[in-house]
Write an enzyme that holds these catalytic residues in place. Structure first.
Site, PDB file in Angstrom:
ATOM      1  N   THR A 322     -23.888  71.971  71.889  1.00 44.62           N
ATOM      2  CA  THR A 322     -22.771  71.492  72.695  1.00 44.62           C
ATOM      3  C   THR A 322     -22.875  69.983  72.841  1.00 44.62           C
ATOM      4  O   THR A 322     -23.971  69.418  72.834  1.00 44.62           O
ATOM      5  CB  THR A 322     -22.758  72.118  74.104  1.00 44.62           C
ATOM      6  N   GLU A 323     -21.747  69.334  72.986  1.00 43.67           N
ATOM      7  CA  GLU A 323     -21.745  67.880  73.108  1.00 43.67           C
ATOM      8  C   GLU A 323     -22.469  67.410  74.362  1.00 43.67           C
ATOM      9  O   GLU A 323     -22.931  66.271  74.439  1.00 43.67           O
ATOM     10  CB  GLU A 323     -20.310  67.363  73.114  1.00 43.67           C
TER      11      GLU A 323
END
Length: 532
Positions: A322-323
């Site tokens: 995930t970012e």
């Protein structure tokens, strides 16, 4: 002992005209009580006012919480944010009605910016955003006409073009942790994210500013292990204990120890995605994965690829990220976006974006609003309202394979969106959306398809009714769904005519069934080709 204050005292340390930098994504790491107190003070006294706000991510619940509290004309003079619409309707109106100078920078740029401020460097130099709306030859990140100052410069270094995103001076950094000890040392052990609290505190101190931290509790000095201290007390000026209602782990979850990495749970406890057009799209997008891939899944439709991979029993074949810094496990969906179920690691968001920008991503799945014949994509503006790019540009710029996902048509409002019937194991369109996605000219220039192809990357567009591959000649239609009429349901709803592949084929009919079970066979075949 560090100065412990009450939340109501915060505005005494925020002068008019100050530049604030916040941590936060959804409601995670958001020091919300400070934001509520700023709103309260402004409405009662008119101060603080004319503030400049920097934030890397969307801070809010897409409704009334988070930055929605302080998105008032007069309170905010300038906003520089990675995302806008998810910060609430007040933020969108602030931009639309020209009540503040609004800029949108890539989330990866803003998450790394505190490090550069801390080191007293002039800005973030990167190719992210080059030849898009971030480029000063286009919009320079400006989201309305009130935003006049150029905050992005085109520079030439070593014979190459780069963008310089200018660094601000941080007067007040407001961060969040779980506990502070009596010396002001901060631990974040119950947080679901690591959002560069240390770098932001260093940035404020380098600017001669102050650092304020919201925590759940104050503990005795020496009770936090040194390696568990995220921000040392020498960098923290003031600490306040926030009320529980202002200390949510995400927008949807008050506290889940899985998201903070304190426990792991059986994967069977993760609810499967129900059959819908969204699930059809993400099943087809999952077919583009390869064993061994490092993967990022964007917000919205793409995030459900993780639950499909888990349901199909192939989640162990690649690494989902995930970012916000999650690596491994299964990324959470919806308003828990950015957290992970059973992550292998959680790193600072800036470190994750360094990895993305450096080209370590094999596969990036992203949503989109519009696409033109050459593969120029708009993912940042809808009907004149600014959405913001978030981590879109970093993922699209760093991934070797980019997969865009969305329904073929959209809707201005919920009642205008397309509707479908999947009961027969094929796609029947019962109501068409009133917005075309495939248009001659996009509303905002978020992604440059041809420039991306020139760097050897692969670009695919996947909808519920068809699949396109991007080539140097333009979009090529390669697949259509069973039950779909090529002319009526696809070509008639595009503002341009795509290239139609001579090998046009039907999408896998299993994608439209309640149970699919085909993804593992696809991955096994790819594995066999990779390792004959």
């Amino acid at each position: 002992m560090k100065k412990v204050i009450q939340a109501g005292e915060i505005c005494g340390y925020i002068p008019d005209g100050a530049t604030l930098f916040f941590t936060g994504i959804t409601m995670g790491n958001v020091p919300e009580e400070s934001i509520v107190e700023i709103e309260k003070s402004f409405l009662e006294t008119g101060h603080p006012r004319d503030l400049t706000l920097y934030t890397a991510s969307a801070m809010g619940d897409r409704n009334t919480r988070g930055l929605n509290h302080i998105s008032y004309p007069g309170l905010l003079k300038r906003v520089v944010a990675g995302h806008l619409v998810n910060c609430g309707d007040n933020m969108v109106r602030l931009c639309r009605e020209e009540k503040a100078e609004v800029y949108n920078f890539p989330q990866g740029v803003l998450s790394t910016m505190p490090r550069y401020i801390a080191a007293k460097k002039p800005g973030v130099i990167t190719k992210v955003g080059l030849k898009t709306m971030m480029d000063p030859r286009y919009d320079g990140g400006k989201m309305n006409k009130t935003a006049k100052e150029d905050l992005v410069e085109l520079v030439n270094l070593c014979g190459e073009e780069w963008l310089l995103y200018k660094c601000p001076k941080v007067d007040v950094a407001i961060i969040r942790g779980t506990v502070a000890d009596e010396r002001g040392n901060i631990s974040i052990y119950k947080e679901g994210y690591q959002l560069d609290q240390l770098a932001l505190a260093q940035a404020a101190k380098a600017s001669g500013g102050v650092v304020i931290c919201q925590v759940e509790n104050i503990v005795r000095a020496g009770t936090i292990k040194p390696k568990e201290v995220k921000v040392p007390g020498v960098l923290v000026d003031y600490v306040y204990v926030g009320k529980p209602e202002y200390h949510w782990q995400t927008s949807a979850t008050f506290y889940n120890p899985v998201f903070s990495g304190e426990i792991s749970v059986p994967m069977e406890s993760i609810p499967p995605e129900r059959l819908s057009v969204r699930k059809v799209i993400v099943r087809r997008a999952a077919m583009e994965l390869c064993p061994g891939d490092i993967v990022n899944l964007g917000v919205g439709t793409p995030e459900s690829i993780s639950s499909v991979a888990a349901e199909e029993g192939v989640d162990g074949l690649f690494t989902l990220t995930t970012e916000a810094g999650g690596i491994g496990g299964i990324p959470a969906v919806g308003h828990d976006f950015g957290c992970c179920w059973n992550a292998d690691a959680t790193v600072d968001m800036s470190a994750q974006f360094d990895m993305y920008d450096g080209g370590c991503l094999d596969y990036g799945a992203l949503g989109f609003l519009q696409c033109d014949p050459t593969g120029v994509v708009n993912a940042s503006m809808r009907n004149g309202d600014s959405i913001g790019v978030g981590g879109f540009m970093n993922v699209a710029g760093g991934a070797k394979r980019i997969v865009f996902t969305a329904t073929f048509t959209g809707g201005v409002a919920k009642q205008d969106k397309p509707e479908f019937d999947l009961s027969g194991g094929k796609l029947v369109i019962t109501k068409e959306g009133n917005l075309k996605r495939f248009v001659k000219q996009v509303e905002q220039f978020t992604f440059n398809g041809q420039e991306t192809l020139s760097r050897g990357k692969l670009v695919t567009f996947i909808t519920e009714r068809c699949v396109f591959r991007l080539t140097t000649e333009g979009l090529v239609l390669t697949e259509i769904a069973p039950g779909v009429d090529l002319q009526k349901d696809i070509l008639a709803l595009m503002e341009f005519t795509p290239i139609i592949s001579p090998d046009l084929k039907l999408m896998d009919s299993g994608l439209f069934q309640e149970k699919w079970g085909g993804l593992k066979a696809i991955m096994d075949k790819k594995q066999a080709v990779k390792n004959p």
